[in-house]
Design a protein around this motif. Structure first.
Motif, short mmCIF file in Angstrom:
data_model
loop_
_atom_site.label_atom_id
_atom_site.label_comp_id
_atom_site.label_asym_id
_atom_site.label_seq_id
_atom_site.Cartn_x
_atom_site.Cartn_y
_atom_site.Cartn_z
N VAL A 56 57.71 92.99 33.51
CA VAL A 56 58.20 94.18 32.82
C VAL A 56 57.33 95.38 33.20
O VAL A 56 57.85 96.46 33.48
CB VAL A 56 58.21 93.97 31.29
N GLN A 97 58.60 98.83 34.93
CA GLN A 97 58.33 100.14 34.31
C GLN A 97 57.60 101.06 35.28
O GLN A 97 57.94 102.24 35.41
CB GLN A 97 57.50 99.97 33.04
N SER A 123 60.19 101.21 26.27
CA SER A 123 61.33 100.97 25.39
C SER A 123 62.66 101.12 26.15
O SER A 123 63.58 100.35 25.93
CB SER A 123 61.30 101.93 24.20
N SER A 133 62.95 98.01 28.44
CA SER A 133 63.19 96.82 27.61
C SER A 133 64.62 96.79 27.08
O SER A 133 65.26 95.73 27.05
CB SER A 133 62.20 96.76 26.45
N SER A 154 67.34 93.95 28.08
CA SER A 154 67.98 93.18 27.02
C SER A 154 69.49 93.08 27.25
O SER A 154 70.08 92.00 27.10
CB SER A 154 67.70 93.82 25.66
#
Length: 115
Positions: free
Chosen positions: A35, A39, A47, A50, A54
């Protein structure tokens, strides 16, 4: 049965219908990434990344594997690489067609001025 397949396709393409999700998939073409790596490459907040991961995970487009405190994401199906490649080819074809039309219009306008 056919309607179920059409719904699957619609849901699948809805999951791809976001520029950040496409960018994430393009990064994962080269192999799994954490992750933090995603990023960093995208220069986006955690956020936002993520949230998009998701959506992709929910539709089984990517999957995550936890190693210690890190989660690494990969494409769930290697055919996604081909799908991205085909989408790029379609985009290029549209671009070439648009350029050709513009050139034809320019030639046509120039010919009208000569008369």
């Amino acid at each position: 049965m056919e309607e179920g397949l059409q719904q699957f396709k619609a849901d699948f393409f809805k999951a791809l219908a976001h520029p950040l999700r496409i960018r994430i998939l393009e990064l994962l073409v080269d192999g799994q990434k954490s992750v933090n790596e995603i990023q960093s490459c995208l220069e986006k907040e955690g956020s936002a990344v993520s949230q998009q991961l998701s959506v992709l995970r929910t539709k089984n487009i990517v999957f995550g594997m936890k190693e210690g405190k890190k989660v690494y994401y990969s494409l769930s199906d290697p055919m996604i690489i081909e799908l991205l490649d085909v989408a790029k080819k379609i985009f290029n074809n549209h671009l070439v067609n648009t350029i050709s039309r513009l050139e034809e219009m320019t030639v046509s306008e120039n010919n009208d001025e000569i008369i």
